[in-house]
Design a protein around this motif. Structure first.
Motif, PDB file in Angstrom:
ATOM      1  N   ARG A   1       1.658  -0.205   2.471  1.00 32.39           N
ATOM      2  CA  ARG A   1       1.419  -1.643   2.439  1.00 32.39           C
ATOM      3  C   ARG A   1       0.063  -1.903   3.076  1.00 32.39           C
ATOM      4  NH1 ARG A   1       4.137  -6.700   5.660  1.00 32.39           N
ATOM      5  NH2 ARG A   1       3.870  -8.252   4.028  1.00 32.39           N
ATOM      6  N   ALA A   2      -0.670  -2.848   2.546  1.00 33.67           N
ATOM      7  CA  ALA A   2      -1.974  -3.175   3.111  1.00 33.67           C
ATOM      8  C   ALA A   2      -2.227  -4.665   2.973  1.00 33.67           C
ATOM      9  CB  ALA A   2      -3.085  -2.391   2.408  1.00 33.67           C
ATOM     10  N   LEU A   3      -2.697  -5.263   4.057  1.00 30.67           N
ATOM     11  CA  LEU A   3      -3.049  -6.675   4.071  1.00 30.67           C
ATOM     12  C   LEU A   3      -4.469  -6.818   4.600  1.00 30.67           C
ATOM     13  CD1 LEU A   3       0.234  -8.155   5.603  1.00 30.67           C
ATOM     14  CD2 LEU A   3      -0.459  -8.225   3.195  1.00 30.67           C
ATOM     15  N   ALA A   4      -5.321  -7.439   3.806  1.00 35.88           N
ATOM     16  CA  ALA A   4      -6.702  -7.700   4.230  1.00 35.88           C
ATOM     17  C   ALA A   4      -6.781  -9.141   4.688  1.00 35.88           C
ATOM     18  CB  ALA A   4      -7.668  -7.449   3.081  1.00 35.88           C
ATOM     19  N   GLY A   5      -7.126  -9.341   5.940  1.00 35.73           N
ATOM     20  CA  GLY A   5      -7.152 -10.682   6.480  1.00 35.73           C
ATOM     21  C   GLY A   5      -8.487 -11.062   7.079  1.00 35.73           C
ATOM     22  N   THR A   6      -8.637 -12.338   7.335  1.00 34.51           N
ATOM     23  CA  THR A   6      -9.840 -12.853   7.954  1.00 34.51           C
ATOM     24  C   THR A   6      -9.886 -12.504   9.433  1.00 34.51           C
ATOM     25  OG1 THR A   6      -9.823 -14.690   6.392  1.00 34.51           O
ATOM     26  CG2 THR A   6     -11.195 -14.937   8.351  1.00 34.51           C
ATOM     27  N   LYS A   7      -8.769 -12.714  10.108  1.00 33.12           N
ATOM     28  CA  LYS A   7      -8.678 -12.412  11.543  1.00 33.12           C
ATOM     29  C   LYS A   7      -7.848 -11.164  11.829  1.00 33.12           C
ATOM     30  CE  LYS A   7     -10.779 -15.949  13.668  1.00 33.12           C
ATOM     31  NZ  LYS A   7     -11.827 -15.782  14.700  1.00 33.12           N
ATOM     32  N   ASN A   8      -6.881 -10.870  10.940  1.00 31.07           N
ATOM     33  CA  ASN A   8      -5.977  -9.740  11.146  1.00 31.07           C
ATOM     34  C   ASN A   8      -5.794  -8.974   9.833  1.00 31.07           C
ATOM     35  OD1 ASN A   8      -4.930 -10.468  13.949  1.00 31.07           O
ATOM     36  ND2 ASN A   8      -4.458 -12.322  12.798  1.00 31.07           N
ATOM     37  N   SER A   9      -5.894  -7.672   9.896  1.00 31.58           N
ATOM     38  CA  SER A   9      -5.625  -6.816   8.746  1.00 31.58           C
ATOM     39  C   SER A   9      -4.693  -5.697   9.197  1.00 31.58           C
ATOM     40  CB  SER A   9      -6.919  -6.218   8.183  1.00 31.58           C
ATOM     41  OG  SER A   9      -7.784  -7.232   7.710  1.00 31.58           O
ATOM     42  N   SER A  10      -3.921  -5.157   8.254  1.00 35.17           N
ATOM     43  CA  SER A  10      -3.003  -4.075   8.596  1.00 35.17           C
ATOM     44  C   SER A  10      -2.889  -3.092   7.450  1.00 35.17           C
ATOM     45  CB  SER A  10      -1.622  -4.630   8.970  1.00 35.17           C
ATOM     46  OG  SER A  10      -1.101  -5.434   7.925  1.00 35.17           O
ATOM     47  N   LEU A  11      -2.600  -1.851   7.800  1.00 36.21           N
ATOM     48  CA  LEU A  11      -2.448  -0.779   6.812  1.00 36.21           C
ATOM     49  C   LEU A  11      -1.311   0.137   7.262  1.00 36.21           C
ATOM     50  CD1 LEU A  11      -3.307   0.804   4.326  1.00 36.21           C
ATOM     51  CD2 LEU A  11      -5.134   1.845   5.667  1.00 36.21           C
ATOM     52  N   TYR A  12      -0.317   0.287   6.395  1.00 39.19           N
ATOM     53  CA  TYR A  12       0.864   1.097   6.673  1.00 39.19           C
ATOM     54  C   TYR A  12       0.768   2.399   5.867  1.00 39.19           C
ATOM     55  CZ  TYR A  12       2.907  -3.474   8.057  1.00 39.19           C
ATOM     56  OH  TYR A  12       3.165  -4.701   8.625  1.00 39.19           O
ATOM     57  N   PHE A  13       1.051   3.534   6.516  1.00 40.37           N
ATOM     58  CA  PHE A  13       1.123   4.795   5.780  1.00 40.37           C
ATOM     59  C   PHE A  13       2.106   5.732   6.470  1.00 40.37           C
ATOM     60  CE2 PHE A  13      -2.229   5.616   8.900  1.00 40.37           C
ATOM     61  CZ  PHE A  13      -2.050   6.945   9.275  1.00 40.37           C
ATOM     62  N   GLU A  14       2.591   6.717   5.701  1.00 36.77           N
ATOM     63  CA  GLU A  14       3.558   7.667   6.230  1.00 36.77           C
ATOM     64  C   GLU A  14       2.912   9.030   6.405  1.00 36.77           C
ATOM     65  OE1 GLU A  14       7.097   7.735   3.865  1.00 36.77           O
ATOM     66  OE2 GLU A  14       7.746   5.745   4.528  1.00 36.77           O
ATOM     67  N   CYS A  15       3.328   9.725   7.447  1.00 36.03           N
ATOM     68  CA  CYS A  15       2.719  11.013   7.785  1.00 36.03           C
ATOM     69  C   CYS A  15       3.788  12.082   7.976  1.00 36.03           C
ATOM     70  CB  CYS A  15       1.894  10.885   9.065  1.00 36.03           C
ATOM     71  SG  CYS A  15       1.118  12.435   9.612  1.00 36.03           S
ATOM     72  N   VAL A  16       3.696  13.137   7.194  1.00 33.59           N
ATOM     73  CA  VAL A  16       4.486  14.353   7.377  1.00 33.59           C
ATOM     74  C   VAL A  16       3.512  15.427   7.831  1.00 33.59           C
ATOM     75  CG1 VAL A  16       5.925  16.102   6.265  1.00 33.59           C
ATOM     76  CG2 VAL A  16       6.154  13.693   5.610  1.00 33.59           C
TER      77      VAL A  16
END
Length: 205
Positions: free
Chosen positions: A123-138
């Motif tokens: 999941r990824a959200l590009a924001g003006t003040k806040n952005s986030s990026l979700y990823f899974e790691c094995v």
């Protein structure tokens, strides 16, 4: 603090006492930004010169994420990766941090009006003040992740700066966050870099 030793004064040394050191985008945050990403950082902050900061960021953050996973913690902003501050007045200051998230968090469709969802990672959200990026790691560095992947969340937030909220600003933020996330995925030895592309091409969802 002024150097008081006569020998130091006579030699004209003491550069370390001249105040903050400023560098280009490629030199901040453990040098994880280069090329197009460095240009994106300049767009995001609104400057081309930055306070030198972030040496050892990758090692510290990878260790913290490993500890969070071993302890079974879901901590969204558990470890600050780096702060980026421009030199000129009016430029921005951003904080990048990493933690772990719950599986249902990545499935949520909700986001603020100032954010745009993108097809990147889980999941990824590009924001003006806040952005986030979700990823899974094995990874062999994360004991047990072959049975249950570590769910890593990268967050980018601004402490200040007036932003217009343009798509270019938002995508610059996500480009910077992707580069930091990719560097962490490589440091953690995540399989397939946690599903993150080596070169990001942002596709809105």
């Amino acid at each position: 603090m002024l150097a008081l030793g006569l020998g130091v004064s006579a030699c004209g040394s003491g550069d370390e006492d001249e105040g903050p050191r400023f560098v280009g985008a490629e030199k901040v945050c453990d040098s994880v930004f280069s090329g197009d990403v460095a240009a994106a950082l300049e767009t995001a902050i609104g400057d081309t010169t930055f306070l030198a900061n972030g040496d050892g960021a990758l090692d510290r953050t990878a260790t913290a994420v490993k500890d969070f996973y071993a302890d079974g913690q879901d901590v969204n902003r558990g470890q600050k990766f780096c702060s980026v501050n421009g030199k000129k007045r009016g430029s921005g200051g951003m904080d990048i941090s990493f933690g772990l998230y719950k599986q249902e968090d990545a499935l949520s469709e909700g986001h603020s009006a100032s954010q745009r969802p993108y097809d990147l990672g889980k999941r990824a959200l590009a924001g003006t003040k806040n952005s986030s990026l979700y990823f899974e790691c094995v990874s062999p560095r994360l004991d047990g992740s072959d049975k249950e992947a570590a769910r890593v969340l990268g967050g980018l937030r601004y402490s200040d700066r007036e932003l217009e909220g343009t798509r270019a600003e938002q995508e610059a933020n996500l480009t910077v966050l992707h580069a930091a996330s990719l560097a962490l995925a490589k440091k953690l030895e995540c399989e397939n870099n946690g599903g993150l592309p080596t070169k990001v091409v942002l596709q809105p969802k």
